[in-house]
Design an enzyme around this catalytic site. Structure first.
Site, PDB file in Angstrom:
ATOM      1  NE  ARG A 132       6.802 -43.863  16.480  1.00  0.00           N
ATOM      2  CZ  ARG A 132       6.290 -44.942  15.873  1.00  0.00           C
ATOM      3  NH1 ARG A 132       5.192 -45.509  16.343  1.00  0.00           N
ATOM      4  NH2 ARG A 132       6.884 -45.465  14.825  1.00  0.00           N
ATOM      5  CG  HIS A 160       4.920 -49.709  19.950  1.00  0.00           C
ATOM      6  ND1 HIS A 160       5.606 -48.535  20.006  1.00  0.00           N
ATOM      7  CD2 HIS A 160       4.433 -49.779  18.673  1.00  0.00           C
ATOM      8  CE1 HIS A 160       5.566 -47.923  18.829  1.00  0.00           C
ATOM      9  NE2 HIS A 160       4.840 -48.675  18.007  1.00  0.00           N
TER      10      HIS A 160
HETATM   11  P1  NDP Z   1       0.695 -41.696   7.147  1.00  0.00           P
HETATM   12  O1  NDP Z   1       1.890 -40.891   6.869  1.00  0.00           O
HETATM   13  O2  NDP Z   1       0.120 -42.563   6.075  1.00  0.00           O
HETATM   14  O3  NDP Z   1      -0.495 -40.752   7.678  1.00  0.00           O
HETATM   15  C1  NDP Z   1      -0.284 -39.768   8.631  1.00  0.00           C
HETATM   16  C2  NDP Z   1      -1.552 -38.951   8.770  1.00  0.00           C
HETATM   17  O4  NDP Z   1      -1.334 -37.948   9.767  1.00  0.00           O
HETATM   18  C3  NDP Z   1      -1.913 -38.213   7.492  1.00  0.00           C
HETATM   19  O5  NDP Z   1      -3.314 -38.188   7.323  1.00  0.00           O
HETATM   20  C4  NDP Z   1      -1.387 -36.802   7.749  1.00  0.00           C
HETATM   21  O6  NDP Z   1      -2.059 -35.781   7.052  1.00  0.00           O
HETATM   22  C5  NDP Z   1      -1.662 -36.681   9.231  1.00  0.00           C
HETATM   23  N1  NDP Z   1      -0.846 -35.628   9.814  1.00  0.00           N
HETATM   24  C6  NDP Z   1       0.502 -35.530   9.884  1.00  0.00           C
HETATM   25  N2  NDP Z   1       0.881 -34.378  10.477  1.00  0.00           N
HETATM   26  C7  NDP Z   1      -0.263 -33.723  10.779  1.00  0.00           C
HETATM   27  C8  NDP Z   1      -0.547 -32.478  11.363  1.00  0.00           C
HETATM   28  N3  NDP Z   1       0.430 -31.657  11.774  1.00  0.00           N
HETATM   29  N4  NDP Z   1      -1.825 -32.098  11.499  1.00  0.00           N
HETATM   30  C9  NDP Z   1      -2.829 -32.902  11.074  1.00  0.00           C
HETATM   31  N5  NDP Z   1      -2.628 -34.120  10.507  1.00  0.00           N
HETATM   32  C10 NDP Z   1      -1.367 -34.522  10.360  1.00  0.00           C
HETATM   33  O7  NDP Z   1       1.048 -42.563   8.442  1.00  0.00           O
HETATM   34  P2  NDP Z   1       0.495 -44.010   8.834  1.00  0.00           P
HETATM   35  O8  NDP Z   1      -0.971 -44.013   8.713  1.00  0.00           O
HETATM   36  O9  NDP Z   1       1.287 -45.037   8.128  1.00  0.00           O
HETATM   37  O10 NDP Z   1       0.958 -44.099  10.364  1.00  0.00           O
HETATM   38  C11 NDP Z   1       0.673 -43.087  11.287  1.00  0.00           C
HETATM   39  C12 NDP Z   1       1.544 -43.279  12.498  1.00  0.00           C
HETATM   40  O11 NDP Z   1       1.108 -44.421  13.225  1.00  0.00           O
HETATM   41  C13 NDP Z   1       3.018 -43.584  12.209  1.00  0.00           C
HETATM   42  O12 NDP Z   1       3.753 -42.423  11.917  1.00  0.00           O
HETATM   43  C14 NDP Z   1       3.465 -44.233  13.489  1.00  0.00           C
HETATM   44  O13 NDP Z   1       3.883 -43.232  14.391  1.00  0.00           O
HETATM   45  C15 NDP Z   1       2.181 -44.874  14.024  1.00  0.00           C
HETATM   46  N6  NDP Z   1       2.232 -46.330  13.938  1.00  0.00           N
HETATM   47  C16 NDP Z   1       2.085 -47.031  15.114  1.00  0.00           C
HETATM   48  C17 NDP Z   1       2.090 -48.396  15.106  1.00  0.00           C
HETATM   49  C18 NDP Z   1       1.838 -49.152  16.363  1.00  0.00           C
HETATM   50  O14 NDP Z   1       1.981 -50.361  16.371  1.00  0.00           O
HETATM   51  N7  NDP Z   1       1.455 -48.498  17.448  1.00  0.00           N
HETATM   52  C19 NDP Z   1       2.301 -49.162  13.861  1.00  0.00           C
HETATM   53  C20 NDP Z   1       2.397 -48.320  12.684  1.00  0.00           C
HETATM   54  C21 NDP Z   1       2.368 -46.960  12.739  1.00  0.00           C
HETATM   55  P3  NDP Z   1      -1.997 -35.723   5.440  1.00  0.00           P
HETATM   56  O15 NDP Z   1      -2.855 -36.878   4.985  1.00  0.00           O
HETATM   57  O16 NDP Z   1      -2.589 -34.418   5.102  1.00  0.00           O
HETATM   58  O17 NDP Z   1      -0.546 -35.882   5.057  1.00  0.00           O
END
Ligand code: NDP
Length: 323
Positions: free
Chosen positions: A228, A286
């Site tokens: 984001r 995006h």
């Molecule tokens: P997930 O929820 O599957 O994974 C998120 C990851 O981020 C996890 O490994 C999580 O850790 C980690 N994380 C979250 N908060 C923290 C933190 N404070 N410190 C360290 N690590 C953190 O999400 P997705 O993989 O499905 O998607 C990720 C993001 O990608 C979405 O939220 C969205 O914003 C973006 N996205 C963008 C798209 C685009 O077209 N540009 C399309 C789809 C998604 P943990 O494993 O420990 O929970």
């Protein structure tokens, strides 16, 4: 039964057709039905939404579930009037993981091979071979090891890159040096010759990639933001691209070599944004992993059936955690 459907995308009709195909006995209602005379809101027990105006969900008294039409839920969770106790799911679709992995591998390779530099050289007919680096000598750091991050790691590993990953909780992924939490952040940054951002937007990740984070990355490194826009401080990114170490052998080079950005705090990105004009920044609108109606519809229909049968839904969001 009725389902609230709110999809501001230009292919909303295709989404509706796909959902009607997979949930043939449901009536789909839109926002205008809620404000007009389009039926009793008490009949709506499920909501499929993307960027729904705040406060609408609170007007639906019998919701059993809310499903995001995309993987991210930051916009949905920012509604201050979210109905308490109604499970919220994010979209987990194998096709989207593949789309993200294609975008990330293509973009990593673009920077790794220096194609961005050759694009700029080509603009002035400059025939000059630059130093090459092999994949095994290039460290790609994945910030976020969720569904997207893991799939990207798998593809990048197959290409031979040295991989570091960073997440909130501890993880073990074959071929990835996994780090986690605030303590692991510095180590991940220090290794990140190409940083790929696949984090959700939460209170903890907003503004995470700031001047201090960029300074902690190796000189000449790249940032790829697929998460984001708010995760990156744009002014700090531009400063890190423009200003290098005055003591280095190349004091005119910026500390960072380039960036590819797919997500922005305000979309579409304003025409006067300095990000457009920067020669070392590539912008994509995006598109890294667009949701796809054909594959999402059966996944969403299955969630509705689970909720109505009293079974736990899959991919439920931790509202307090923000993702
Ligand atoms: P997930 O929820 O599957 O994974 C998120 C990851 O981020 C996890 O490994 C999580 O850790 C980690 N994380 C979250 N908060 C923290 C933190 N404070 N410190 C360290 N690590 C953190 O999400 P997705 O993989 O499905 O998607 C990720 C993001 O990608 C979405 O939220 C969205 O914003 C973006 N996205 C963008 C798209 C685009 O077209 N540009 C399309 C789809 C998604 P943990 O494993 O420990 O929970």
């Amino acid at each position: 039964m009725a389902i609230l459907f709110h999809c501001p995308w230009d292919n909303a009709a295709a989404w509706l057709a796909a959902l009607e195909h997979d949930l043939p006995h449901d009536e789909f209602r839109t926002l205008s039905d809620l404000t007009g005379s389009g039926g009793d809101v008490a009949e709506i027990d499920f909501a499929f939404v993307w960027k729904l105006p705040h406060g609408v969900l609170a007007t639906l008294p019998n919701l059993k579930g809310i499903a995001s039409l995309g993987a991210g839920v930051d916009a949905l969770l920012s509604d201050p009037d979210l109905p308490a106790g109604v499970p919220i799911t994010r979209l987990v679709d194998p096709l989207m993981k593949d789309r993200m992995a294609e975008y990330v591998t293509a973009t990593v390779l673009h920077h790794h091979l220096g194609l961005d530099v050759y694009d700029r050289q080509g603009a002035t007919q400059q025939w000059q071979r630059n130093r090459t680096t092999d994949a095994s000598d290039r460290t790609v750091a994945l910030f976020g090891l969720g569904q997207m991050g893991e799939r990207c790691a798998k593809r990048l590993r197959a290409l031979g890159f040295d991989l570091v990953g960073w997440s909130r909780s501890a993880k073990e992924i074959s071929g990835v040096h996994c780090l986690h939490g605030p303590d692991g952040f510095e180590e991940a940054l220090a290794a990140a010759e190409i940083a790929v951002l696949l984090l959700p937007l939460t209170a903890d990740t907003e503004g995470l990639m700031n001047a201090a984070a960029f300074a902690a990355m190796p000189p000449g490194s790249y940032v790829i933001n697929c998460s984001r826009g708010e995760v990156v401080v744009n002014e700090d990114l531009i400063a890190a691209l423009d200003n290098g170490d005055p003591n280095s052998r190349h004091p005119n080079d910026g500390h960072l070599a380039g960036a590819t950005l797919d997500a922005f705090a305000v979309e579409p990105l304003a025409p006067d944004s300095p990000l457009w004009a920067h020669p070392n920044i590539r912008i994509t609108p995006h598109i890294a992993a667009l949701s796809a109606a054909a594959t999402a519809a059966p996944i969403l229909a299955a969630q509705v059936h689970r909720a109505r049968n009293g079974e736990p839904m899959h991919d439920v969001v931790d509202v307090a955690g923000g993702y």
